[in-house]
Design a protein around this motif. Structure first.
Motif, mmCIF file in Angstrom:
data_model
loop_
_atom_site.group_PDB
_atom_site.id
_atom_site.type_symbol
_atom_site.label_atom_id
_atom_site.label_comp_id
_atom_site.label_asym_id
_atom_site.label_seq_id
_atom_site.Cartn_x
_atom_site.Cartn_y
_atom_site.Cartn_z
ATOM 1 N N GLY A 133 23.963 4.655 19.407
ATOM 2 C CA GLY A 133 23.411 4.973 17.928
ATOM 3 C C GLY A 133 22.391 3.402 17.646
ATOM 4 N N SER A 134 22.803 2.392 18.378
ATOM 5 C CA SER A 134 22.617 1.121 18.377
ATOM 6 C C SER A 134 22.239 0.737 17.173
ATOM 7 N N VAL A 135 24.088 0.775 16.371
ATOM 8 C CA VAL A 135 23.887 0.293 14.813
ATOM 9 C C VAL A 135 25.483 -0.057 14.509
ATOM 10 N N ILE A 136 25.287 -0.914 14.556
ATOM 11 C CA ILE A 136 26.263 -2.145 14.460
ATOM 12 C C ILE A 136 27.236 -1.828 12.902
ATOM 13 N N ALA A 137 27.660 -0.704 12.112
ATOM 14 C CA ALA A 137 28.316 -0.185 11.163
ATOM 15 C C ALA A 137 29.408 -0.847 10.112
ATOM 16 N N SER A 138 29.944 -2.419 10.994
ATOM 17 C CA SER A 138 30.896 -3.293 10.206
ATOM 18 C C SER A 138 30.033 -4.342 9.800
ATOM 19 N N PHE A 139 30.113 -4.172 8.336
ATOM 20 C CA PHE A 139 29.129 -5.072 7.530
ATOM 21 C C PHE A 139 29.551 -5.910 7.716
ATOM 22 N N ALA A 140 30.520 -6.572 8.508
ATOM 23 C CA ALA A 140 31.598 -8.108 8.504
ATOM 24 C C ALA A 140 30.585 -8.335 9.531
ATOM 25 N N GLU A 141 30.899 -7.899 10.621
ATOM 26 C CA GLU A 141 30.672 -7.936 12.156
ATOM 27 C C GLU A 141 28.491 -8.522 12.134
ATOM 28 N N ALA A 189 30.027 -0.309 6.298
ATOM 29 C CA ALA A 189 29.257 -0.031 5.677
ATOM 30 C C ALA A 189 27.535 -0.538 6.549
ATOM 31 N N SER A 190 26.871 0.646 6.536
ATOM 32 C CA SER A 190 25.635 0.149 6.699
ATOM 33 C C SER A 190 24.277 0.604 6.078
ATOM 34 N N PRO A 191 23.113 0.012 6.251
ATOM 35 C CA PRO A 191 22.065 1.161 4.941
ATOM 36 C C PRO A 191 22.164 1.962 4.260
ATOM 37 N N ARG A 192 22.564 3.410 6.085
ATOM 38 C CA ARG A 192 22.550 4.217 5.773
ATOM 39 C C ARG A 192 24.191 5.621 5.846
ATOM 40 N N ARG A 193 25.219 4.501 5.929
ATOM 41 C CA ARG A 193 26.902 4.919 6.251
ATOM 42 C C ARG A 193 27.813 4.233 5.290
ATOM 43 N N LEU A 194 28.363 5.011 4.673
ATOM 44 C CA LEU A 194 30.229 4.887 4.061
ATOM 45 C C LEU A 194 30.992 4.965 5.418
ATOM 46 N N ALA A 195 31.452 4.307 5.588
ATOM 47 C CA ALA A 195 32.379 5.112 6.687
ATOM 48 C C ALA A 195 33.953 4.210 6.382
ATOM 49 N N ALA A 211 22.891 -6.256 4.545
ATOM 50 C CA ALA A 211 22.144 -4.773 3.530
ATOM 51 C C ALA A 211 21.667 -4.009 4.288
ATOM 52 N N LEU A 212 20.096 -4.515 4.716
ATOM 53 C CA LEU A 212 18.235 -4.122 4.834
ATOM 54 C C LEU A 212 18.846 -3.724 6.297
ATOM 55 N N VAL A 213 19.992 -4.138 7.165
ATOM 56 C CA VAL A 213 19.620 -4.098 8.664
ATOM 57 C C VAL A 213 20.583 -3.286 9.219
ATOM 58 N N GLU A 214 20.797 -2.320 10.097
ATOM 59 C CA GLU A 214 21.460 -1.800 10.972
ATOM 60 C C GLU A 214 21.928 -2.633 12.246
ATOM 61 N N ARG A 215 21.094 -3.342 13.275
ATOM 62 C CA ARG A 215 21.127 -4.323 13.881
ATOM 63 C C ARG A 215 20.277 -4.736 13.991
ATOM 64 N N PRO A 216 20.718 -6.140 13.913
ATOM 65 C CA PRO A 216 19.645 -7.486 13.514
ATOM 66 C C PRO A 216 18.952 -7.849 14.874
ATOM 67 N N ASN A 217 18.019 -8.285 14.944
ATOM 68 C CA ASN A 217 17.121 -9.149 15.644
ATOM 69 C C ASN A 217 16.508 -10.315 15.057
ATOM 70 N N PHE A 237 26.981 10.066 5.608
ATOM 71 C CA PHE A 237 26.195 9.479 6.449
ATOM 72 C C PHE A 237 24.678 9.932 5.082
ATOM 73 N N VAL A 238 23.668 8.954 4.474
ATOM 74 C CA VAL A 238 23.152 9.202 3.697
ATOM 75 C C VAL A 238 21.877 8.682 3.611
ATOM 76 N N GLU A 239 20.475 8.659 3.616
ATOM 77 C CA GLU A 239 19.794 7.836 3.014
ATOM 78 C C GLU A 239 19.590 6.251 2.418
ATOM 79 N N GLU A 240 18.743 5.477 2.905
ATOM 80 C CA GLU A 240 19.105 3.804 2.236
ATOM 81 C C GLU A 240 20.077 3.549 0.852
ATOM 82 N N LEU A 241 20.890 3.265 0.971
ATOM 83 C CA LEU A 241 21.166 2.454 -0.456
ATOM 84 C C LEU A 241 21.513 1.281 -0.088
#
Length: 712
Positions: free
Chosen positions: A232-240, A51-57, A274-280, A11-15
């Protein structure tokens, strides 16, 4: 051995958004490869990247807590070095065994445990041992360090991290962004590995503003994406996350109606993902008065500066609606919508101002200004370059369409670069050419010239459209030839993967225009024609090197189209090929000929004939029937008299396939000729006559394609 699935998250700051997807894939792939290499994961283990703006897993299936022990055989040294004449261990051997952890208290027993095996010309001693399998903690530590070291990081930053030892202090860490937490879960169990000054746990952070809890605790490795999404209200998968954005974009466009659809831009979609964690996705609009500005300008400013998705209607025209991918989902989105509308308005107003100001001056009035813009320190100004492109365009235009086309091409080439001096292109360099087309129409120039100015950079990339009319084709061809001849002439030649002036792209553009637009122009003459417009003191004559460069692009172009190397080379190395526009038809003919049963024998014969004629030197394609003595050569000549005129007529009619297939009937007489006839007879008149017969045959067989290239 039992296995559990493994989850590792950093978990990091914005990538960096443009690199996020690549970072996520690299992190998970290297981590999994290292685990597999250490025997902690099976070769068929499933690896899932997040991969989300603040995490690699990474999630890896079937990971062992302890790797299996492995039998290892190590080469020690030659027998002559390890054993003395009596067969006892030498000090060197005992020292080596001791270093490997072997028991040397009984040297004779230690020697007896070794194996002898041939090693090249000598015999060597080998030591068999059992290496204990890696523990998950040790193996994951190594894998994690390797994964972080091999990340394709665009730019590393250094930051300070407070030490966790008894003495207070700070340590320096180098990474793409400051890291705040690390997760390593093997099933339910935390693996206490360390990285970037962090020790692994089982908790992370969710959405900055919308997480249900903080921190988010993960009970099991398999619950990562589920818990992170729910709590956490985060969609962690880049593809999803990307797929969800596409779904919402299309749904929002459908609500607007009138066939509206979001602009198609894969790079923008990746960047926004790559800029949003849960898009709206939200729908916004701007004043219709801005639609008077060329839509390319409005679309570019919304995409490049604001990361918005403009909406276009069913006819492809821009509407005054655009879509925003927000990272928050408030109950009342009006403030978010209003804020984005306020932000975009000044951008559109600037575009309108630039457009209005630019139209106060004609393109013709800007020509003189090109002489003040440096193109290249060795090749002069844009004004000098423009003059060269004009001369090339005029000459090509004359060949393609006579005086009328030459005049239009020269005019378009003269004005093509003038939009570089406009405010709009100064603000948006990506619009060069496009804005020139708009300003040309405003100046009252013909449609052909305006379209040529707009299209003269085409094709810009693989798959891009060609210029729409002949004027554009001529100017685009002239522009690319000037670049190629000039850059080759001053030594700026592509090397390896370095091509700073995009000369490969320019060369492919030349290939595509000559082939796809069926321009009956000889590339060999074009490069030399372009060279004449440069002062001799400025560039060197690199025509031969440039010809080879263009031919290589031509070969690559057709290989990409699905033709084999042999087929491509057969077609493009035909005798007196002339222009490249006929190559597609020649390729189809070659493919059809290669499928015939007679093809291998005739290709081999053609290659043999070529070698004979090459050794003979200059040979006249003339046959004296009175000097034909053997039945086989008489028969071959008779068949040639019948088939060659037929094949030539088909060739002249453009039916290359039929021309080659007609020649297939020559197989039997050709085979008989080589079986029964001595070509290089002692009598000079017989030898020359037989060589002349083969020369006539060789010319006919290689008119459509160099058939020898098909020989195995």
């Amino acid at each position: 051995m039992t296995t559990q699935n493994l989850l590792v998250e950093l978990f990091v700051e914005e990538l960096p958004p443009k690199a996020l997807n690549k970072l996520g894939a690299a992190f998970s792939n290297v981590l999994a490869e290292q685990l597999k290499a250490q025997g902690l994961a099976a070769a068929d283990a499933v690896v899932t990247a997040f991969a989300s703006p603040r995490r690699l897993a990474a999630h890896v299936t079937g990971v062992l807590a302890q790797g299996a022990d492995k039998a290892v055989q190590q080469k020690l040294m030659p027998v002559a070095v390890g054993l003395d004449a009596a067969g006892n261990a030498t000090p060197a051997l005992l020292k080596k065994l001791q270093a490997l952890g072997a028991d040397v208290s009984d040297p004779a027993a230690a020697v007896a445990a070794l194996k002898r095996a041939p090693d090249g010309k000598a015999e060597a001693l080998f030591y068999d041992s059992i290496v204990k399998g890696a523990s998950l903690q040790a193996g994951l530590q190594k894998a994690l360090e390797e994964a972080l070291a091999k990340l394709p990081i665009p730019k590393v930053m250094q930051y300070q991290l407070e030490t966790d030892c008894e003495l207070p202090g700070w340590s320096s860490v180098n990474f793409v962004r400051p890291a705040h937490s690390l997760i390593a879960l093997h099933g339910f169990t935390v693996v206490p590995v360390k990285a970037l000054g962090l020790t692994a746990g089982n908790s992370t952070q969710g959405h900055r503003f919308e997480a249900q809890v903080s921190p988010v605790v993960l009970p099991h490795a398999d619950q990562y994406d589920e818990v992170l999404k729910r709590e956490g209200s985060v969609i962690a998968s880049f593809a999803e996350r990307r797929a969800e954005i596409v779904r919402q974009l299309n749904a929002a466009a459908a609500k607007v109606g009138n066939g509206a659809r979001p602009i198609d831009d894969e790079a923008l979609l990746d960047e926004v993902t790559a800029l949003v964690e849960r898009p709206n996705v939200l729908t916004c609009q701007f004043e219709t008065e801005f639609l008077g500005v060329p839509q390319e300008c409005l679309i570019l400013t919304m995409k490049a500066n604001q990361k918005y998705f403009p909406l276009i209607d069913a006819s492809g025209k821009l509407t005054n609606r655009f879509l925003v991918v927000s990272n928050i989902s408030p109950d009342d989105a009006s403030l978010v919508i209003g804020g984005n509308e306020r932000v975009v308005r000044p951008r559109l107003a600037d575009a309108k101002f630039f457009f209005d100001q630019d139209r106060k001056k004609t393109l013709e009035s800007r020509v003189e200004g090109l002489s003040k813009v440096v193109y290249h320190n060795k090749l002069g100004t844009q004004g000098e370059r423009m003059a060269r492109v004009c001369a090339i365009a005029k000459a090509i235009g004359q060949q393609v369409g006579g005086d009328a086309l030459a005049q239009q091409a020269e005019q378009a080439a003269r004005l093509a670069k003038t939009d570089l001096l406009t405010d709009m292109v100064g603000e948006f360099p990506e619009l060069q050419g496009i804005m020139g087309g708009y300003y040309a129409r405003h100046d009252g120039l013909s449609t052909e010239v305006a379209e040529a100015i707009e299209d003269h950079y085409k094709p810009r990339f693989a798959g891009d459209d060609l210029p729409r009319n002949n004027v554009g084709l001529v100017v685009a061809l002239a522009d690319k030839l000037e670049t190629l001849v000039g850059m080759f002439g001053i030594g700026n030649v592509p090397t390896g993967d370095k091509d700073p002036f995009a000369l490969r792209r320019h060369a492919l553009g030349v290939v595509r225009m000559l082939v796809e637009a069926r321009l009956e122009l000889n590339f060999f003459e074009l490069t030399r024609q372009a060279l004449t417009v440069f002062p001799a003191a400025v560039v060197q004559d690199k025509s031969v090197e440039l010809d080879e460069f263009l031919v290589e692009r031509l070969r690559g172009y057709f290989r990409e189209a699905g033709f084999s190397i042999a087929e491509v080379d057969a077609a493009i190395f035909a005798q007196k090929l002339g222009h490249w526009s006929s190559i597609p038809a020649r390729l189809q003919a070659v493919r059809a000929f290669a499928a015939l049963p007679e093809s291998p024998a005739l290709a081999a014969a053609n290659k043999r004939i070529g070698n004979i004629l090459k050794k003979a030197g200059e040979v006249d394609a003339h046959v004296n029937p009175a000097l034909l003595k053997e039945d086989a050569e008489k028969n071959l000549h008779a068949v040639m008299q019948k088939l060659l005129p037929e094949s030539e007529a088909q060739f002249k009619a453009g039916d290359y396939t039929a021309s080659l297939q007609t020649l297939a009937a020559l197989r039997a007489p050709v085979d008989a000729f080589f079986d029964d006839v001595m070509v290089n007879a002692e009598e000079m008149d017989l030898r020359l006559n037989r060589q002349g017969l083969l020369k006539s045959l060789h010319v006919a067989m290689n008119r459509v394609a160099d058939l020898s290239r098909l020989a195995a």
